[in-house]
Design a protein around this motif. Sequence first.
Motif, PDB file in Angstrom:
ATOM      1  N   GLN A  43       0.759  -1.075  -0.041  1.00  0.00           N
ATOM      2  CA  GLN A  43      -0.059   0.088  -0.011  1.00  0.00           C
ATOM      3  C   GLN A  43       0.969   1.299  -0.031  1.00  0.00           C
ATOM      4  O   GLN A  43       0.573   2.132  -0.786  1.00  0.00           O
ATOM      5  CB  GLN A  43      -0.981   0.209   1.349  1.00  0.00           C
ATOM      6  CG  GLN A  43      -1.877   1.103   1.562  1.00  0.00           C
ATOM      7  CD  GLN A  43      -1.618   2.063   2.315  1.00  0.00           C
ATOM      8  OE1 GLN A  43      -0.960   1.723   3.593  1.00  0.00           O
ATOM      9  NE2 GLN A  43      -2.012   3.313   2.037  1.00  0.00           N
TER      10      GLN A  43
ATOM     11  N   GLU B  78       2.521   1.871  -3.397  1.00  0.00           N
ATOM     12  CA  GLU B  78       1.313   2.537  -4.527  1.00  0.00           C
ATOM     13  C   GLU B  78       1.179   3.886  -3.953  1.00  0.00           C
ATOM     14  O   GLU B  78       1.235   4.564  -5.110  1.00  0.00           O
ATOM     15  CB  GLU B  78       0.169   1.637  -4.316  1.00  0.00           C
ATOM     16  CG  GLU B  78       0.129  -0.034  -4.840  1.00  0.00           C
ATOM     17  CD  GLU B  78       0.678   0.072  -6.396  1.00  0.00           C
ATOM     18  OE1 GLU B  78       0.070   1.003  -7.223  1.00  0.00           O
ATOM     19  OE2 GLU B  78       1.301  -0.738  -6.528  1.00  0.00           O
ATOM     20  N   GLU B  79       1.119   4.349  -2.673  1.00  0.00           N
ATOM     21  CA  GLU B  79       1.100   5.599  -2.381  1.00  0.00           C
ATOM     22  C   GLU B  79       2.516   6.315  -2.796  1.00  0.00           C
ATOM     23  O   GLU B  79       2.200   7.676  -3.431  1.00  0.00           O
ATOM     24  CB  GLU B  79       0.719   5.730  -0.981  1.00  0.00           C
ATOM     25  CG  GLU B  79       0.306   7.223  -0.403  1.00  0.00           C
ATOM     26  CD  GLU B  79       0.221   6.778   1.089  1.00  0.00           C
ATOM     27  OE1 GLU B  79       0.595   7.976   1.887  1.00  0.00           O
ATOM     28  OE2 GLU B  79      -0.289   5.923   1.621  1.00  0.00           O
TER      29      GLU B  79
ATOM     30  N   LYS C 291       4.103   5.731  -5.311  1.00  0.00           N
ATOM     31  CA  LYS C 291       4.067   5.970  -6.885  1.00  0.00           C
ATOM     32  C   LYS C 291       3.115   6.925  -7.356  1.00  0.00           C
ATOM     33  O   LYS C 291       3.306   7.737  -8.028  1.00  0.00           O
ATOM     34  CB  LYS C 291       3.807   4.681  -7.608  1.00  0.00           C
ATOM     35  CG  LYS C 291       4.690   3.430  -7.539  1.00  0.00           C
ATOM     36  CD  LYS C 291       4.140   2.327  -8.246  1.00  0.00           C
ATOM     37  CE  LYS C 291       5.306   1.187  -7.916  1.00  0.00           C
ATOM     38  NZ  LYS C 291       4.838  -0.041  -8.528  1.00  0.00           N
ATOM     39  N   HIS C 292       1.959   6.992  -6.595  1.00  0.00           N
ATOM     40  CA  HIS C 292       1.017   8.105  -6.862  1.00  0.00           C
ATOM     41  C   HIS C 292       1.477   9.440  -6.458  1.00  0.00           C
ATOM     42  O   HIS C 292       1.422  10.509  -7.289  1.00  0.00           O
ATOM     43  CB  HIS C 292      -0.172   7.656  -5.743  1.00  0.00           C
ATOM     44  CG  HIS C 292      -1.165   8.922  -5.997  1.00  0.00           C
ATOM     45  ND1 HIS C 292      -2.091   9.367  -6.793  1.00  0.00           N
ATOM     46  CD2 HIS C 292      -1.593   9.877  -5.093  1.00  0.00           C
ATOM     47  CE1 HIS C 292      -2.826  10.157  -6.775  1.00  0.00           C
ATOM     48  NE2 HIS C 292      -2.586  10.533  -5.742  1.00  0.00           N
ATOM     49  N   PHE C 293       2.209   9.658  -5.304  1.00  0.00           N
ATOM     50  CA  PHE C 293       3.014  10.852  -5.133  1.00  0.00           C
ATOM     51  C   PHE C 293       4.055  11.213  -6.213  1.00  0.00           C
ATOM     52  O   PHE C 293       4.157  12.391  -6.513  1.00  0.00           O
ATOM     53  CB  PHE C 293       3.363  11.216  -3.960  1.00  0.00           C
ATOM     54  CG  PHE C 293       2.334  11.226  -2.695  1.00  0.00           C
ATOM     55  CD1 PHE C 293       1.275  12.190  -2.801  1.00  0.00           C
ATOM     56  CD2 PHE C 293       2.296  10.226  -1.649  1.00  0.00           C
ATOM     57  CE1 PHE C 293       0.277  12.049  -1.953  1.00  0.00           C
ATOM     58  CE2 PHE C 293       1.190  10.408  -0.466  1.00  0.00           C
ATOM     59  CZ  PHE C 293       0.111  11.083  -0.741  1.00  0.00           C
TER      60      PHE C 293
ATOM     61  N   SER D 208       3.884  10.378  -9.001  1.00  0.00           N
ATOM     62  CA  SER D 208       3.546  10.776 -10.349  1.00  0.00           C
ATOM     63  C   SER D 208       2.784  12.283 -10.200  1.00  0.00           C
ATOM     64  O   SER D 208       3.053  13.056 -11.333  1.00  0.00           O
ATOM     65  CB  SER D 208       2.353   9.689 -10.740  1.00  0.00           C
ATOM     66  OG  SER D 208       1.468  10.126 -11.638  1.00  0.00           O
ATOM     67  N   MET D 209       2.098  12.506  -9.139  1.00  0.00           N
ATOM     68  CA  MET D 209       2.017  13.745  -9.095  1.00  0.00           C
ATOM     69  C   MET D 209       2.959  14.928  -8.984  1.00  0.00           C
ATOM     70  O   MET D 209       2.773  15.918  -9.545  1.00  0.00           O
ATOM     71  CB  MET D 209       1.132  13.963  -7.562  1.00  0.00           C
ATOM     72  CG  MET D 209      -0.179  13.167  -7.368  1.00  0.00           C
ATOM     73  SD  MET D 209      -1.075  13.470  -5.995  1.00  0.00           S
ATOM     74  CE  MET D 209      -1.401  15.147  -5.676  1.00  0.00           C
TER      75      MET D 209
ATOM     76  N   SER E 217       4.046  15.246 -12.657  1.00  0.00           N
ATOM     77  CA  SER E 217       3.024  16.194 -13.437  1.00  0.00           C
ATOM     78  C   SER E 217       3.026  17.658 -13.027  1.00  0.00           C
ATOM     79  O   SER E 217       2.817  18.306 -13.636  1.00  0.00           O
ATOM     80  CB  SER E 217       1.721  15.549 -13.307  1.00  0.00           C
ATOM     81  OG  SER E 217       1.219  15.781 -12.174  1.00  0.00           O
TER      82      SER E 217
END
Length: 122
Positions: free
Chosen positions: A72, A75-76, A78-80, A82-83, A86
Amino acid sequence: SSDSSDSSSFSQSPPPSKQDSSDDMRKVQRREKNRIAAQKSRLRQTQKADTLHLESEDLERQNAALRREIKQLTEEMKHFASMLNSHEPLCSILTSPPPPPEVLYATHSFHQPHISSPRFQH
């Protein structure tokens, strides 16, 4: 010869004496105590094995929970990431030159030292 007399004494058993019967009683008591001690030992071994088995199952559950948490958090992350990726091209702070350090510290009052030593005062 003495050998023949020895072998004849083994073939004939003497009548049980009082000493023999008390020796037999001691043997029976010793065997009973030994049987009980062996039984207790086996019981302790079984209890120890049961305890280790329960401990192992508990550690397996903890391990699985930690692996889920790692997944988890990965994944978190990777999300941050990615944010952040961008956001970087659009970020005005990253595209402008950095402000001098004294400006950064002046805007953040929590960076002011609270030490009364003259060495740490401005």
